[in-house]
Design a protein around this motif. Structure first.
Motif, PDB file in Angstrom:
ATOM      1  N   PRO B 204       0.839  -1.203   0.000  1.00  0.00           N
ATOM      2  CA  PRO B 204       0.000   0.000   0.000  1.00  0.00           C
ATOM      3  C   PRO B 204       0.870   1.248   0.000  1.00  0.00           C
ATOM      4  O   PRO B 204       1.871   1.323   0.700  1.00  0.00           O
ATOM      5  N   LYS B 209      -1.548   3.286  -5.332  1.00  0.00           N
ATOM      6  CA  LYS B 209      -2.814   4.014  -5.501  1.00  0.00           C
ATOM      7  C   LYS B 209      -2.898   4.661  -6.885  1.00  0.00           C
ATOM      8  O   LYS B 209      -3.903   4.528  -7.595  1.00  0.00           O
ATOM      9  N   THR B 212      -2.908   2.228  -9.907  1.00  0.00           N
ATOM     10  CA  THR B 212      -4.266   1.682 -10.016  1.00  0.00           C
ATOM     11  C   THR B 212      -5.203   2.707 -10.652  1.00  0.00           C
ATOM     12  O   THR B 212      -5.978   2.382 -11.560  1.00  0.00           O
ATOM     13  N   LEU B 226      -3.424  -5.714  -1.066  1.00  0.00           N
ATOM     14  CA  LEU B 226      -2.363  -4.880  -0.507  1.00  0.00           C
ATOM     15  C   LEU B 226      -2.265  -5.163   0.984  1.00  0.00           C
ATOM     16  O   LEU B 226      -3.232  -4.970   1.736  1.00  0.00           O
ATOM     17  N   VAL B 234      -5.825  -5.469   2.254  1.00  0.00           N
ATOM     18  CA  VAL B 234      -6.947  -4.767   1.631  1.00  0.00           C
ATOM     19  C   VAL B 234      -7.030  -5.245   0.187  1.00  0.00           C
ATOM     20  O   VAL B 234      -6.032  -5.274  -0.522  1.00  0.00           O
ATOM     21  N   THR B 235      -8.200  -5.644  -0.215  1.00  0.00           N
ATOM     22  CA  THR B 235      -8.339  -6.151  -1.572  1.00  0.00           C
ATOM     23  C   THR B 235      -8.851  -5.062  -2.501  1.00  0.00           C
ATOM     24  O   THR B 235      -9.708  -4.257  -2.141  1.00  0.00           O
ATOM     25  N   LEU B 236      -8.299  -5.074  -3.683  1.00  0.00           N
ATOM     26  CA  LEU B 236      -8.804  -4.233  -4.763  1.00  0.00           C
ATOM     27  C   LEU B 236      -9.544  -5.141  -5.719  1.00  0.00           C
ATOM     28  O   LEU B 236      -9.019  -6.189  -6.108  1.00  0.00           O
TER      29      LEU B 236
END
Lengths: 225, 481
Positions: B204, B209, B212, B226, B234-236
């Protein structure tokens, strides 16, 4: 008021050096503006930084920085924290820089330190935000901001000032935001997180409820979305 | 008193019949002798017995033509035929062309008359790499007129054009066809690569960021996990198993991002070998987990030039790795350095069916945030180009390529297999002033007299025998010698 040095950007040069790989640390930045009292919550950066380091493995710089809205140095800090009690009127330069900042992907978190919908800060800063980025709209409590790390089932956590009847004597159920392409570019709070995250001695609630967890969510959201 | 023998014999009423029978016998025997001699010298060709109109020859499946040809060619082969001549009223389907093509491949020439009315027409259909996707359709035509584009669902468009016409299709079903007059070229719709989905491997941070954001703004779908703590991520998007069916490209931004994720270096290597694309950017060039596939190894960081982000060469303001290239790598972009040599900026390396693209730049988000007003769009385009370069590799040879030109250019395929038609040969010979090798007259396109007679050898023998017997019997019955 002082503007701290700006990390790696200030040390740019054509030199070659051997370095190990690393992830750039997160830097908590407080927005400085000419009108009002931008530095009304000086304890917030340290407490938020502490929570990030405590709850996550995200590299974080131990000290926050103060970034002037009239300087393009704010572009080095894609998350900005802005608070105050007094009326806000951005200068032409501040408005220009901030508009560019938001257009490029920066996230501005604005917290009303008054917790008062009739307060001067609330009325003026919302108008400034509308002028710069568009109207604020209620952010649904199902938004991923409330679930990206800690889970806040009921949306934004309540603050001591809301429960004590200070300010506007209201419990604000939602935060407001300006969104672009699904991303929050401005997040606005009436809940006075600035007091909550300052751990004031006259408020012992922080001993039992750590509301800086929501600040961690805000940072995680900003770093990943 | 009797008439002289010679006079009565000459006046006998059966004499004309006997002469006719004798002539028939001699003629038949001469024909048989000619047939035998022509077989012995091997100079005659056996004409085909295949008949059919344009619809018969142009049948898309080619099944009827193929079956007829197969039977006929097997028959002709057993007769030790030396060549074929025929008229083609339509361009045969690919399977029929393949059968015909086997004939000259066996040193038995085919001479054919072009009655197809077809013209040179070639079709190319390639998927467009990138999240927008679609198909790039191009047709080459040799004359002017309407070119009609169809797919499995019917007519899509028509254009007036000569030389080259092109379309960009969002999608197509079945087989893409273009038709110009009697000419039709077909290409199956290529298998669509899942070019929209990218798997991000990063810690992260602002780089993750804004990379993406740049890719999503260009239409890519970005998935990732991430890592926020030692146990939580944390999933994207909706991360899936890493394979080429789910992802077009893996983007790796730093060296430590694989820690704690379900993906390892072996998985990334397998992904690229199976046809996936990989982008290694910045610190990922130092990741030991991808050392086996990286185009270059990072050595030292070259600091960005202060203020350059706001110039017309903004990437000069970014920190960048100096690299040592892998021998199999290709430099896609480079710049002159202060030391008198060139510094690679973007490199690529083919790894089996896939490609690994590497960028030396670190923290490219600064270009977007701290650069000029053009920085936002330029950063977006840069990342789109990087990922597209990795995604644009075909995953495997296709049948259409293996049988090139095939139905993509059927007339050219026909000529490639059985040679040019007679008229074309004649025109070329006349252009060269050399007509000795060609017949002065057009070849008989139907079965020749010799070919027909060759099938009647037994009958000819019987006719000859009967004629001789009849003539002999007639003479003996009237008392003649």
């Amino acid at each position: 008021m002082s503007t701290m040095s700006h990390g790696t950007a200030a040390s740019h040069g054509a030199a070659v050096c051997a370095v190990g790989t690393h992830v750039e640390p997160f830097v908590f930045a407080t927005a400085q503006y000419e009108s009002g009292d931008w530095d009304s919550a000086p304890m917030v950066p340290a407490n938020v930084i502490d929570s990030i380091a405590r709850y996550t493995t995200i590299p974080v710089r131990p000290q926050g920085v103060v970034a002037s809205l009239s300087s393009e140095a704010i572009f080095q800090y894609p998350l900005l924290y802005l608070t105050g009690h007094l009326p806000v009127r951005f200068t032409t330069r501040e408005a220009e820089v901030l508009r560019t900042y938001l257009a490029r992907g920066g996230l501005l978190f604005v917290d009303d330190h008054n917790h008062d919908v009739d307060g001067a800060f609330h009325k003026t800063v919302r108008e400034e935000i509308r002028r710069l980025a568009g109207p604020l709209v209620p952010l649904p409590n199902s938004h991923e901001l409330y679930r990206c790390f800690f889970v806040f089932e009921n949306g934004p956590p309540t603050t001591s000032h809301e429960m004590n009847g200070w300010g506007d004597n209201l419990v604000h159920e939602q935060l407001d935001a300006v969104l672009r392409e699904g991303r929050i570019v401005v997040l606005y709070s009436n809940k006075d997180y600035s007091s909550e995250w300052s751990f004031h001695p006259d408020n012992k609630r922080f001993l039992s409820v750590d509301n800086t967890k929501f600040a961690v969510n805000l940072v995680v959201y900003a770093l990943t979305r | 008193m009797t008439a002289p023998r010679g006079a009565s014999d000459a006046a006998h009423p059966r004499r004309p019949l006997e002469r006719v029978l004798r002539a028939v016998a001699v003629g038949t025997l001469l024909v048989c002798l000619w047939l035998s001699l022509s077989d012995a010298t091997g100079t005659a060709s056996v004409a085909h017995a295949l008949r059919g109109d344009t619809a018969f020859w142009s049948e898309p499946s080619g099944a009827r033509v193929r079956d007829s040809l197969r039977a006929r060619l097997m028959h002709l082969s057993s007769e030790e035929t030396v060549g074929l001549s025929m008229a083609l009223p339509g361009v045969p389907a690919q399977s029929a062309r393949a059968l015909l093509g086997a004939w000259p491949a066996a040193s038995r020439p085919i001479r054919w008359h072009d009655a197809t009315g077809a013209r040179g027409l070639a079709l190319s259909v390639t998927p467009v790499p990138g999240p927008v996707g679609g198909l790039d359709v191009r047709a080459a035509v040799t004359d002017t007129g309407a070119v009609v584009l169809r797919d499995g669902g019917g007519v899509l468009d028509s254009l007036q054009g000569a030389g080259r016409v092109a379309w960009r299709l969002a999608s197509a079903t079945g087989t893409v066809r273009v038709q110009r007059g009697a000419s039709t070229a077909r290409v199956p719709v290529p298998m669509r690569v899942a070019a929209r989905r990218v798997r991000l491997i990063a810690a992260p941070g602002w780089e993750a960021k804004f990379v993406t954001a740049a890719l999503e703004e260009q239409g890519w779908t970005v998935d990732g996990a991430l890592r926020i703590t030692r146990t939580a991520s944390v999933t994207l998007g909706a991360p899936q198993r890493l394979d080429t069916a789910g992802y077009a490209v893996v983007v790796m931004l730093d060296s430590a991002a694989l820690d704690g994720t379900a993906i390892d270096g072996a998985g990334i290597a397998r992904f690229v070998r199976q046809g996936g694309g990989v982008v290694l950017a910045g610190d990922a060039l130092r990741a030991p987990t991808v050392a086996a596939i990286r185009p270059a190894r990072a050595t030292e960081v070259r600091r960005g030039i202060a203020g350059a982000l706001l110039t017309d060469r903004p990437r000069g303001g970014l920190d960048a790795w100096e690299v040592v290239l892998d021998p199999s790598a290709v430099v896609l972009e480079q710049e002159a350095s202060d030391h008198g040599h060139t510094e690679p900026l973007v490199m690529a390396r083919r790894v089996d069916a896939g490609r690994v693209v590497a960028s030396v730049y670190r923290q490219t988000w600064r270009w977007r945030m701290e650069g000029s007003d053009e920085g936002l769009a330029a950063h977006r385009r840069w990342w789109h180009a990087l990922v597209s370069a990795a995604a644009g590799v075909s995953v495997a040879p296709t049948g259409a390529v293996a049988s090139y030109p095939g139905d993509a250019a059927p007339y050219a395929d026909l000529v490639a297999r059985i040679g040019s038609p007679l008229a074309e040969l004649r025109n070329r010979a006349q252009a060269r002033g050399d007509s000795a090798e060609l017949p002065a007259r057009p070849m008989s396109l139907g079965p020749s007299l010799r070919d027909r007679l060759a099938g009647w050898r037994e009958l000819l023998f019987i006719i000859a025998a009967i004629a001789l017997l009849g003539e002999w019997a007639s003479r003996r019955l009237r008392g003649a010698l």
